[in-house]
Design an enzyme around this catalytic site. Structure first.
Site, PDB file in Angstrom:
ATOM      1  N   SER A  90       0.818  -1.222   0.000  1.00 38.47           N
ATOM      2  CA  SER A  90       0.000   0.000   0.000  1.00 38.47           C
ATOM      3  C   SER A  90       0.847   1.266   0.000  1.00 38.47           C
ATOM      4  CB  SER A  90      -0.918   0.013   1.226  1.00 38.47           C
ATOM      5  OG  SER A  90      -0.155   0.004   2.414  1.00 38.47           O
ATOM      6  N   THR A 225      -1.732   3.125   4.860  1.00 37.92           N
ATOM      7  CA  THR A 225      -0.813   4.237   4.606  1.00 37.92           C
ATOM      8  C   THR A 225       0.231   4.219   5.708  1.00 37.92           C
ATOM      9  OG1 THR A 225      -2.640   5.593   3.770  1.00 37.92           O
ATOM     10  CG2 THR A 225      -0.637   6.752   4.374  1.00 37.92           C
ATOM     11  N   THR A 243       1.777   6.927   0.483  1.00 39.74           N
ATOM     12  CA  THR A 243       0.832   5.877   0.103  1.00 39.74           C
ATOM     13  C   THR A 243       0.730   5.792  -1.414  1.00 39.74           C
ATOM     14  OG1 THR A 243      -1.454   5.098   0.391  1.00 39.74           O
ATOM     15  CG2 THR A 243      -1.142   7.450   0.130  1.00 39.74           C
ATOM     16  N   ARG A 253      -7.939  10.372  -8.455  1.00 42.33           N
ATOM     17  CA  ARG A 253      -8.379  10.408  -7.055  1.00 42.33           C
ATOM     18  C   ARG A 253      -7.212  10.731  -6.130  1.00 42.33           C
ATOM     19  NH1 ARG A 253      -6.891   7.408  -2.132  1.00 42.33           N
ATOM     20  NH2 ARG A 253      -8.727   7.367  -0.776  1.00 42.33           N
ATOM     21  N   THR A 276      -4.692   6.922   9.169  1.00 39.93           N
ATOM     22  CA  THR A 276      -4.650   5.882   8.147  1.00 39.93           C
ATOM     23  C   THR A 276      -6.043   5.290   8.015  1.00 39.93           C
ATOM     24  OG1 THR A 276      -3.554   3.806   7.459  1.00 39.93           O
ATOM     25  CG2 THR A 276      -4.015   4.075   9.802  1.00 39.93           C
ATOM     26  N   GLY A 277      -6.384   4.828   6.825  1.00 38.44           N
ATOM     27  CA  GLY A 277      -7.706   4.253   6.626  1.00 38.44           C
ATOM     28  C   GLY A 277      -8.347   4.755   5.349  1.00 38.44           C
TER      29      GLY A 277
END
Length: 365
Positions: A90, A225, A243, A253, A276-277
């Protein structure tokens, strides 16, 4: 008699003072490092904290500090290590292909002493995204560069132009195509994005239920991330993120990672935080900025993290996300939102109280 009462009062005061002193020596219940629990980690400087169990990144940042590097140096090299190692697929090249099969990178670095920020988003053909973000601070008067222009800037700064696609990322992309492009990030389009690939056009009617159902099909690990907080011995704070974004994202995006206050935030008068998420959700709430502001008012780091998670929960109960926080004295904490498949959050810590990087665990709320 009056002497006796005074003597007893004095003895009582001394006993209470001794008792309070003993309480201070006892470990806090649930302190980070003692296992999953709500308490803040013990304060010590310097400090390195980063999201997920990315141990090598923590070590790199710590040894950069120990060898005389600045807080920004430590953040850049720590996050850069994850870019090299392709942490969890990631971060860095060869992961998270977008819906056209291309890997693009986002990164940000912030100096909590000067409040300078450098960031890049939708960066292409350049592997060292956090390094380019640092150059934005050093060689421009801007804060954020994006897309093809960011790549051209990186090349002008001497960064090598390379293909970020690998056999692994190509395999991920081809498998997704063979699954009728499922899952994806489109909604209210024709043909039905939940059943087929594009190209898409807008539908005449909007259907929010379709979007809710599609979100449930998106793997929570599509959003990992590295976010890092570094606090030097003098209390200066720096943060950074890197990331390759959400897997199968729509081209162009940009999530929360390169946005100051969303992906990370630093202020040497208060502390630092990183998130993060699901960046599309979390960036709407500026959780890192909010956590730092909570700490400024005296809220301990764990509670600051929990408060920003709770705020997002009120609007999006089932979002995937976590936050790490550290105040300027070196106390740290973390919090995460509990969803199926994600009930605990792992993060790394290195401080003078530890002889090696320590993987910490916190229960989600």
């Amino acid at each position: 008699m009056m002497y006796e009462c005074g003597r007893r009062a004095a003895m009582g005061f001394s006993a209470r003072r001794a008792f309070r002193f003993l309480l201070l020596l006892l470990p806090l219940p649930g302190a980070a490092g003692a296992g999953p629990g709500p308490g803040p980690g013990p304060a010590a400087l310097p400090l390195v904290v980063n999201t997920w169990a990315f141990r090598k990144a923590t070590e790199t940042a710590w040894y950069t500090l120990q060898s005389g590097g600045s807080e920004l140096d430590a953040v850049e090299r720590g996050c850069g290590q994850c870019e090299i190692d392709q942490c969890d697929g990631s971060v860095g090249f060869g992961g998270s292909p977008d819906e056209r099969g291309e890997t693009t990178l986002d990164a940000m670095i912030m100096d909590g002493k000067t409040m300078e920020v450098g960031a890049v988003a939708d960066l292409r053909r350049i592997k060292n995204a956090i390094g380019v973000a640092r150059k934005v601070i050093q060689h421009t008067k801007h804060t954020l560069l994006v897309g093809e222009s960011a790549s051209l800037f990186a090349e002008s700064m001497g960064f090598l132009c390379e293909d970020l696609t690998t056999q692994n990322s190509l395999s991920i992309y081809l498998k997704w195509l063979n699954q009728s492009c499922q899952p994806n990030y489109w909604k209210n389009v024709i043909p039905d994005a939940s059943k087929s690939c594009g190209p898409y056009k807008q539908a005449n009617q909007l259907n929010n239920e379709e979007w809710i159902n599609s979100q449930k099909r998106i793997n929570i690990h599509n959003h990992d991330t590295i976010g890092m907080i570094v606090i030097g011995g003098s209390g200066n704070v720096a943060v950074g993120t890197s990331t390759n974004g959400a897997v199968h994202k729509i081209q162009g995006r940009v999530g929360d990672s390169p946005i100051a206050g969303a992906g990370a935030y630093a202020d040497s008068t208060a502390g630092g935080a990183a998130a993060t998420g699901n960046g599309d959700i979390m960036m709407r709430f500026l959780p890192s900025y909010q956590a730092v502001e909570y700490m400024r008012t005296g809220t301990d780091p764990t509670m600051a993290c929990q408060k920003v998670i709770s705020r997002i929960q009120k609007y999006v109960p089932h979002f995937f996300g976590a936050v790490i926080c550290a105040n300027r004295t070196g106390s740290y904490g973390a919090a995460c939102n509990k969803v199926p498949g994600f009930t605990q959050f792992h993060f790394m810590v290195y401080s003078p109280l530890l002889n090696q990087p320590s993987e910490q665990v916190v229960d989600c709320i």
